[in-house]
Scaffold this motif. Structure first.
Motif, short mmCIF file in Angstrom:
data_model
loop_
_atom_site.label_atom_id
_atom_site.label_comp_id
_atom_site.label_asym_id
_atom_site.label_seq_id
_atom_site.Cartn_x
_atom_site.Cartn_y
_atom_site.Cartn_z
N HIS A 148 52.56 67.79 5.05
CA HIS A 148 53.72 67.57 4.17
C HIS A 148 54.86 66.86 4.91
O HIS A 148 56.03 67.00 4.52
N PHE A 149 54.53 66.10 5.93
CA PHE A 149 55.55 65.31 6.63
C PHE A 149 56.12 64.27 5.66
O PHE A 149 55.36 63.55 4.99
N PRO A 150 57.44 64.17 5.55
CA PRO A 150 58.03 63.24 4.56
C PRO A 150 57.87 61.79 4.99
O PRO A 150 58.14 61.43 6.14
N THR A 151 57.39 60.96 4.08
CA THR A 151 57.18 59.54 4.39
C THR A 151 58.09 58.61 3.59
O THR A 151 58.17 57.42 3.90
N GLY A 152 58.73 59.11 2.55
CA GLY A 152 59.56 58.27 1.70
C GLY A 152 58.79 57.56 0.60
O GLY A 152 59.37 56.86 -0.23
N ALA A 153 57.47 57.74 0.57
CA ALA A 153 56.65 57.10 -0.47
C ALA A 153 56.88 57.79 -1.81
O ALA A 153 57.18 58.98 -1.88
N ASP A 154 56.72 57.03 -2.88
CA ASP A 154 56.91 57.56 -4.23
C ASP A 154 55.58 58.07 -4.77
O ASP A 154 55.04 57.57 -5.76
N VAL A 155 55.06 59.09 -4.10
CA VAL A 155 53.75 59.65 -4.46
C VAL A 155 53.91 61.16 -4.62
O VAL A 155 54.36 61.85 -3.70
N PRO A 156 53.58 61.72 -5.78
CA PRO A 156 53.72 63.17 -5.97
C PRO A 156 52.70 63.94 -5.14
O PRO A 156 51.57 63.49 -4.92
N CYS A 157 53.11 65.11 -4.70
CA CYS A 157 52.23 65.98 -3.92
C CYS A 157 52.02 67.28 -4.67
O CYS A 157 52.87 67.69 -5.48
N SER A 158 50.93 67.96 -4.38
CA SER A 158 50.63 69.23 -5.05
C SER A 158 51.66 70.31 -4.73
O SER A 158 51.75 71.31 -5.44
N ALA B 42 48.33 52.27 6.27
CA ALA B 42 48.41 52.00 7.70
C ALA B 42 49.85 52.02 8.18
O ALA B 42 50.16 52.55 9.26
N ARG B 43 50.76 51.43 7.40
CA ARG B 43 52.17 51.40 7.79
C ARG B 43 52.76 52.82 7.82
O ARG B 43 53.54 53.16 8.72
N ILE B 44 52.39 53.64 6.85
CA ILE B 44 52.91 55.01 6.81
C ILE B 44 52.37 55.81 7.99
O ILE B 44 53.10 56.58 8.64
N LEU B 45 51.10 55.63 8.32
CA LEU B 45 50.53 56.34 9.47
C LEU B 45 51.21 55.92 10.76
O LEU B 45 51.54 56.76 11.61
N GLY B 46 51.44 54.62 10.93
CA GLY B 46 52.10 54.15 12.14
C GLY B 46 53.53 54.65 12.23
O GLY B 46 54.00 55.06 13.31
N ALA B 47 54.25 54.63 11.10
CA ALA B 47 55.63 55.09 11.10
C ALA B 47 55.71 56.59 11.40
O ALA B 47 56.62 57.05 12.11
N THR B 48 54.78 57.36 10.87
CA THR B 48 54.74 58.80 11.15
C THR B 48 54.51 59.05 12.64
O THR B 48 55.17 59.89 13.25
N ALA B 49 53.58 58.29 13.22
CA ALA B 49 53.32 58.43 14.65
C ALA B 49 54.57 58.13 15.46
O ALA B 49 54.89 58.83 16.44
N GLY B 50 55.31 57.10 15.07
CA GLY B 50 56.55 56.77 15.77
C GLY B 50 57.59 57.86 15.66
O GLY B 50 58.30 58.17 16.63
N SER B 51 57.71 58.45 14.49
CA SER B 51 58.70 59.52 14.28
C SER B 51 58.36 60.75 15.11
O SER B 51 59.24 61.36 15.73
N VAL B 52 57.07 61.13 15.12
CA VAL B 52 56.67 62.30 15.91
C VAL B 52 56.86 62.01 17.40
O VAL B 52 57.27 62.88 18.17
N ARG B 53 56.58 60.78 17.80
CA ARG B 53 56.81 60.40 19.20
C ARG B 53 58.27 60.61 19.58
O ARG B 53 58.58 61.12 20.66
N ASP B 54 59.19 60.24 18.70
CA ASP B 54 60.60 60.41 18.99
C ASP B 54 60.99 61.88 19.12
O ASP B 54 61.84 62.25 19.92
#
Length: 360
Positions: free
Chosen positions: A234-244, A264-276
């Motif tokens: 449930h990491f927030p990505t900013g995408a306009d996609v509903p979750c359960s 791919a862009r969302i996965l890469g951005a998430t990796a960058g955020s967790v890295r920070d």
């Protein structure tokens, strides 16, 4: 007593002499007794006695054909892991697929099979043990030493200790459980470190497939542990996609429906955020959501670089295992009892006498 969720992947000087010698040989792949003594700090006499015992029990083998030129005597004769006698049984339980594998003492997978399982159903360890027995038939002469069971325990709502006891009862072997993402990190770390002796600092492993999360390997040189895994479902990505869960933009929901490039862009951005958040020394991306389409790896890396706010560059790489990672991670966890106490593990099988070899 509940075992710590931390997976110890390198025990170093805090372990028995047999473990230290075996781990050093696994790391170096090939090492003479004097090289082992120099790396561990053990005396050459202690290393000599321990190596001879490990050779006798079939855990190591001597390679006089690879001795350094001009070196005479047993201390200069290198030894390596004997990958031909023993094996471990690894079981990986995913949400939809279970994997059963056999691995040798170097961590290499010898054989594996997959079984589809109904979503939400309890794992059938009786069936999976039968699959393991069938695989053992394809490796005649090899003796199983331990079993490992890996799963995303929280996601499938199971208690690992209960399943560990069941696997032990079914196989008669020392059994060990591990969290799925921590086990993946442990497998990656062990295989990347083989052939290298330097400390690796803190390595962040991000996993994405049916489950999403991260774990870190903390390498202090004398011991290395993989910490408890943290979920990124449930990491927030900013995408306009509903979750359960009732919110929008959660990572798992977004990855499940977005087109390839956007995913791919969302996965890469998430990796960058967790890295920070964690500031590791290096980042490794694991799981088929990261590795399934090699053409999208550049997109992932670019999004990773664009999203990180820290000034210091941190290298990012992809797992080398691809679709084999589930089998390898389960076999890595299965090696735990062997590396904890290799000689006792051999004795517990009840076959030590048959496997002992005379020392030349």
């Amino acid at each position: 007593m509940t075992r710590s969720p931390i997976i110890t992947v390198s025990r170093g000087r805090f372990s028995s002499t047999a473990t230290q010698v075996l781990e050093q040989v696994r790391t170096a792949r090939l090492a003479s007794r004097d090289e082992i003594a120099a790396a561990t700090g053990l005396s050459i006499a202690t290393v000599g006695r321990t190596a001879a015992l490990l050779v006798e029990r079939g855990l190591l083998r001597e390679r006089p054909d690879l001795a350094r030129p001009g070196v005479t005597g047993r201390p200069g004769v290198p030894v390596e892991i004997d990958a031909d006698g023993y094996l471990v049984i690894g079981v990986h339980i995913g949400r939809r697929i279970a994997t059963v594998a056999l691995g040798d003492l170097t961590g290499r997978v010898l054989a594996s099979t997959t079984v589809r399982r109904p979503l939400g159903a309890d794992p059938d360890l009786v069936q999976l043990s039968r699959e393991a027995a069938t695989l053992l038939g394809s490796c005649p002469g090899r003796v199983p030493l331990a079993a490992g069971l890996v799963a995303p325990w929280r996601e499938i709502d199971l208690l690992p200790r209960e399943r560990e006891a069941e696997l032990h009862d079914l196989t008669g072997l020392p059994a060990r459980t591990g969290d799925h993402i921590s086990a993946v990190a442990a497998a990656e770390f062990l295989h990347r470190r083989q052939g290298r002796s330097e400390a690796g600092g803190l390595t962040l492993y991000l996993y994405a497939r049916d489950t999403f999360g991260w774990s870190v390997a903390v390498d202090r040189g004398v011991q290395t542990d993989v910490t408890r895994a943290a979920s990124l479902t449930h990491f927030p990505t900013g995408a306009d996609v509903p979750c359960s869960c009732g919110r929008t933009g959660c990572l798992a929901a977004a990855v499940d429906v977005l087109p390839d490039a956007a995913r791919a862009r969302i996965l890469g951005a998430t990796a960058g955020s967790v890295r920070d958040m964690l500031s590791p020394d290096q980042v490794v991306l694991v799981g088929q959501a990261f590795t399934g389409d090699p053409a999208l790896r550049d997109v992932i890396v670019e999004a990773y670089a664009a999203s990180t706010a820290l000034a210091d560059p941190v290298p990012v790489s992809f797992t080398r295992f691809g679709s084999d990672i589930q089998a390898i991670s389960a076999c890595t966890v299965a090696l735990g009892p062997v590396l904890d106490d290799p000689l006792a593990c051999v004795e517990l099988t009840g076959v030590a006498a048959a496997c002992r070899r005379p020392v030349a």
